[in-house]
Scaffold this active site. Structure first.
Site, PDB file in Angstrom:
ATOM      1  N   ASP A  17      38.491  49.327  44.395  1.00 47.77           N
ATOM      2  CA  ASP A  17      37.438  48.849  43.492  1.00 47.77           C
ATOM      3  C   ASP A  17      36.085  49.451  43.867  1.00 47.77           C
ATOM      4  O   ASP A  17      35.824  49.713  45.043  1.00 47.77           O
ATOM      5  CB  ASP A  17      37.383  47.310  43.578  1.00 47.77           C
ATOM      6  CG  ASP A  17      36.622  46.704  42.407  1.00 47.77           C
ATOM      7  OD1 ASP A  17      36.312  47.434  41.432  1.00 47.77           O
ATOM      8  OD2 ASP A  17      36.324  45.495  42.468  1.00 47.77           O
ATOM      9  N   HIS A  34      35.277  57.636  39.355  1.00 47.87           N
ATOM     10  CA  HIS A  34      36.743  57.718  39.389  1.00 47.87           C
ATOM     11  C   HIS A  34      37.181  59.055  40.003  1.00 47.87           C
ATOM     12  O   HIS A  34      38.132  59.107  40.774  1.00 47.87           O
ATOM     13  CB  HIS A  34      37.327  57.545  37.982  1.00 47.87           C
ATOM     14  CG  HIS A  34      37.049  56.193  37.384  1.00 47.87           C
ATOM     15  ND1 HIS A  34      37.219  55.026  38.091  1.00 47.87           N
ATOM     16  CD2 HIS A  34      36.595  55.821  36.150  1.00 47.87           C
ATOM     17  CE1 HIS A  34      36.889  53.991  37.322  1.00 47.87           C
ATOM     18  NE2 HIS A  34      36.502  54.457  36.143  1.00 47.87           N
ATOM     19  N   LEU A 128      56.585  58.227  53.621  1.00 49.36           N
ATOM     20  CA  LEU A 128      55.834  57.159  52.951  1.00 49.36           C
ATOM     21  C   LEU A 128      56.218  57.018  51.470  1.00 49.36           C
ATOM     22  O   LEU A 128      56.313  58.012  50.752  1.00 49.36           O
ATOM     23  CB  LEU A 128      54.332  57.503  53.047  1.00 49.36           C
ATOM     24  CG  LEU A 128      53.380  56.597  52.269  1.00 49.36           C
ATOM     25  CD1 LEU A 128      53.294  55.216  52.900  1.00 49.36           C
ATOM     26  CD2 LEU A 128      51.986  57.227  52.179  1.00 49.36           C
TER      27      LEU A 128
HETATM   28  C1  FPP Z   1      37.949  50.231  40.007  1.00 42.43           C
HETATM   29  O1  FPP Z   1      36.626  50.638  39.980  1.00 42.43           O
HETATM   30  C2  FPP Z   1      38.799  51.345  39.655  1.00 42.43           C
HETATM   31  C3  FPP Z   1      39.649  51.345  38.589  1.00 42.43           C
HETATM   32  C4  FPP Z   1      39.816  50.247  37.663  1.00 42.43           C
HETATM   33  C5  FPP Z   1      40.450  52.528  38.301  1.00 42.43           C
HETATM   34  C6  FPP Z   1      41.002  53.160  39.532  1.00 42.43           C
HETATM   35  C7  FPP Z   1      41.292  54.528  39.226  1.00 42.43           C
HETATM   36  C8  FPP Z   1      41.307  55.493  40.120  1.00 42.43           C
HETATM   37  C9  FPP Z   1      41.069  55.281  41.553  1.00 42.43           C
HETATM   38  C10 FPP Z   1      41.560  56.875  39.718  1.00 42.43           C
HETATM   39  C11 FPP Z   1      42.875  57.112  39.026  1.00 42.43           C
HETATM   40  C12 FPP Z   1      44.031  56.952  39.832  1.00 42.43           C
HETATM   41  C13 FPP Z   1      44.718  57.920  40.432  1.00 42.43           C
HETATM   42  C14 FPP Z   1      45.953  57.584  41.162  1.00 42.43           C
HETATM   43  C15 FPP Z   1      44.257  59.309  40.426  1.00 42.43           C
HETATM   44  P1  FPP Z   1      35.701  50.092  38.828  1.00 42.43           P
HETATM   45  O2  FPP Z   1      35.650  51.111  37.738  1.00 42.43           O
HETATM   46  O3  FPP Z   1      36.152  48.747  38.387  1.00 42.43           O
HETATM   47  O4  FPP Z   1      34.330  50.032  39.572  1.00 42.43           O
HETATM   48  P2  FPP Z   1      33.174  48.953  39.349  1.00 42.43           P
HETATM   49  O5  FPP Z   1      33.770  47.609  39.649  1.00 42.43           O
HETATM   50  O6  FPP Z   1      32.149  49.379  40.355  1.00 42.43           O
HETATM   51  O7  FPP Z   1      32.715  49.115  37.938  1.00 42.43           O
END
Ligand code: FPP
Length: 238
Positions: A17, A34, A128
């Site tokens: 997150d 991201h 893994l």
């Molecule tokens: C949370 O940060 C992140 C997500 C909901 C998406 C996670 C996606 C990735 C890590 C990239 C895609 C995945 C792979 C495997 C390449 P947020 O956007 O909720 O951040 P915030 O809470 O600060 O707005």
């Protein structure tokens, strides 16, 4: 599957997150956050490999994330394809077995096929297990399990008296995977957000204020030190 109380650390699950906030702090668009997430994923895979951890589950996209703006959802899906295509060689060399949990059928065809090809290619690997939770929701998983069990009852294959906790576990998406020993959430939020509701019943929780793109090997080691300082009793006495 119940985690083995005697095993040290078999399964780490992470709620990645804070990508959006990381980007905002730098005056960048959310999608840059991201993109920056990739290095942290590399580090987590690397550390788990070094420690001999068997399972790493990453919450990459929840059933609720579909409600985000279309452009962001579409970017994350492209990033997923890019991540798989750009890392499959390396993951395969590292003996990583790529798996998923969630409703894969909800994903657009492109990333879904990339994932399926990558899973096929790494299916014989013995290192893994990297499990990407995609279109995953704990309640959706429980609902899907209940439907299967109810179907078994309606056809007469099963009697309600046979419903045990083990039977419910056996109807989860990845029933062979032990429950997570530790669930780590970055970015300072302290909630589960529909992640592994059934499986995390006895998991230790580690919350860190570090935003996911800043969560590198050192931060993961720190989180694991916190985990190791806990006494796990699984409801019993020491
Ligand atoms: C949370 O940060 C992140 C997500 C909901 C998406 C996670 C996606 C990735 C890590 C990239 C895609 C995945 C792979 C495997 C390449 P947020 O956007 O909720 O951040 P915030 O809470 O600060 O707005």
């Amino acid at each position: 599957m119940r985690s083995d109380p005697k095993a040290d650390l078999q399964h780490i699950a992470i709620i990645m997150d804070g990508n959006g906030r990381w980007a905002r702090k730098r005056g960048l668009t959310r999608i840059k956050g991201h993109s920056a997430a990739e290095r942290s994923i590399h580090d987590a895979v690397e550390v788990c490999g070094e420690l001999g951890v068997e399972y790493l589950t990453l919450y990459a996209f929840s059933t609720e994330n579909w409600s985000r703006p279309k452009a962001e959802v579409s970017f994350i899906m492209k990033l997923l394809s890019r991540f798989i295509k750009g890392n499959i060689e390396d993951l395969d060399d590292k003996n990583v077995k790529l798996r998923t949990t969630g409703r894969l059928n909800d994903l657009p065809e492109g990333p879904r096929q990339d994932l399926e090809r990558a899973m096929e290619r790494t299916s014989g690997n013995t290192g893994l297990n990297l499990i990407l939770a995609l279109s995953y929701g704990g309640r959706a998983e429980l609902r899907d399990a209940f439907v299967q069990i109810a179907h078994g009852i309606s056809t007469g294959d099963m009697d309600p008296s046979e419903i045990t906790e083990e039977l419910i576990s056996a109807h989860m998406y990845n029933s062979d995977v032990p429950d997570p020993d530790v669930v780590i959430r970055t970015s300072g939020e302290q909630r589960l957000s529909n992640f592994l509701l059934w499986e995390s019943a006895y998991s230790e929780f580690v919350f860190t204020p570090v935003l996911w793109p800043d969560f590198h090997a050192e931060q993961l080691h720190n989180a694991l030190d916190q985990y190791r300082s806990r006494k796990r009793r699984f409801g019993g006495l020491e």
